[in-house]
Motif scaffolding. Structure first.
Motif, PDB file in Angstrom:
ATOM      1  N   VAL A 234     -12.620   4.463   3.887  1.00  0.00           N
ATOM      2  CA  VAL A 234     -11.945   3.796   2.592  1.00  0.00           C
ATOM      3  C   VAL A 234     -11.954   2.589   2.623  1.00  0.00           C
ATOM      4  O   VAL A 234     -11.961   1.612   2.133  1.00  0.00           O
ATOM      5  CB  VAL A 234     -10.385   4.742   3.368  1.00  0.00           C
ATOM      6  N   ARG A 235     -12.338   2.772   4.277  1.00  0.00           N
ATOM      7  CA  ARG A 235     -12.230   0.689   4.493  1.00  0.00           C
ATOM      8  C   ARG A 235     -13.116  -0.150   3.834  1.00  0.00           C
ATOM      9  O   ARG A 235     -13.480  -0.829   3.325  1.00  0.00           O
ATOM     10  CB  ARG A 235     -12.230   1.463   6.539  1.00  0.00           C
TER      11      ARG A 235
ATOM     12  N   ILE B 122     -14.332  -4.502  -2.823  1.00  0.00           N
ATOM     13  CA  ILE B 122     -13.851  -5.332  -3.905  1.00  0.00           C
ATOM     14  C   ILE B 122     -12.772  -6.007  -2.844  1.00  0.00           C
ATOM     15  O   ILE B 122     -12.342  -6.289  -4.055  1.00  0.00           O
ATOM     16  CB  ILE B 122     -12.611  -4.035  -3.960  1.00  0.00           C
ATOM     17  N   GLY B 123     -12.634  -7.017  -2.004  1.00  0.00           N
ATOM     18  CA  GLY B 123     -12.142  -7.921  -1.753  1.00  0.00           C
ATOM     19  C   GLY B 123     -10.765  -7.904  -0.374  1.00  0.00           C
ATOM     20  O   GLY B 123      -9.992  -8.974  -0.520  1.00  0.00           O
ATOM     21  N   ALA B 124     -10.222  -6.065  -1.078  1.00  0.00           N
ATOM     22  CA  ALA B 124      -9.354  -5.816   0.377  1.00  0.00           C
ATOM     23  C   ALA B 124      -9.072  -6.556   1.394  1.00  0.00           C
ATOM     24  O   ALA B 124     -10.377  -6.587   1.526  1.00  0.00           O
ATOM     25  CB  ALA B 124      -8.590  -4.808  -0.502  1.00  0.00           C
TER      26      ALA B 124
ATOM     27  N   TYR C 132      -4.708  -3.661   2.545  1.00  0.00           N
ATOM     28  CA  TYR C 132      -4.200  -2.518   2.031  1.00  0.00           C
ATOM     29  C   TYR C 132      -3.894  -1.885   3.877  1.00  0.00           C
ATOM     30  O   TYR C 132      -4.488  -2.747   4.579  1.00  0.00           O
ATOM     31  CB  TYR C 132      -5.761  -1.308   2.029  1.00  0.00           C
ATOM     32  N   GLN C 133      -3.236  -0.516   4.626  1.00  0.00           N
ATOM     33  CA  GLN C 133      -2.692   0.078   5.734  1.00  0.00           C
ATOM     34  C   GLN C 133      -3.416   1.222   6.020  1.00  0.00           C
ATOM     35  O   GLN C 133      -3.633   2.234   4.363  1.00  0.00           O
ATOM     36  CB  GLN C 133      -1.762  -0.470   5.907  1.00  0.00           C
TER      37      GLN C 133
END
Length: 161
Positions: free
Chosen positions: A63-64, A70-72, A139-140
């Motif tokens: 996920v990371r 995507i630049g998150a 995100y977290q």
């Protein structure tokens, strides 16, 4: 990870079970417990055993990687949150009995965050001073606590349809 020692399955703390756990109603629950991935600590509270933790960590890594691609940007927000942001959105009362609430030693109201929309909003509001600072993708990955009713087993749901 290339230099990590090899872990033999015979040495792994992963006791499998022949029978379904007595409290298990959902197939995924039965399989995860029987395969030695998790153990129930209390209703809705799970302990990840070594094999399950390895799988969980691998999912988090994937996920990371995808989010970073995507630049998150990852943040880590506290699980214990003050009442005020949830009062502002009306969700302090809207959640009802499903919200885990507590008070600190000074009488301040807090909750275990079932979601973090309010906190993400405040964070971006504080950090973004212009439209030029947007968009931002945050995100977290975090454990959550929710005292929700369990879903009905598939056989019961099908029978009641």
């Amino acid at each position: 990870m290339a230099n990590a020692p090899v872990q033999r399955m015979s040495k792994l703390m992963a006791k499998t079970l022949r029978d379904d756990p007595a409290d298990a109603e959902v197939l995924s629950h039965k399989l995860l417990v029987r395969a030695g991935y998790v153990r129930r600590t209390a209703a809705g509270i799970w302990s990840w055993l070594p094999l399950g933790k390895k799988v969980l960590s691998n999912v988090e890594r994937i996920v990371r990687e995808e989010m970073d691609a995507i630049g998150a940007q990852e943040v880590s927000l506290p699980a214990l949150l003050p009442r005020e942001p949830y009062d502002a959105t009306g969700r302090w009362d809207e959640y009802g009995a499903e919200l885990f609430r507590l008070q600190d030693r000074k009488g301040g109201d807090y909750l275990l965050g079932p979601t973090h929309e309010e906190i993400f909003t405040l964070l971006v509001k504080d950090q973004a001073s212009s439209y030029k600072d947007l968009p931002v993708i945050l995100y977290q990955i975090q454990n959550k606590f929710r005292d929700e009713a369990r879903p009905a087993p598939a056989s019961c749901a099908a029978a009641s349809s």
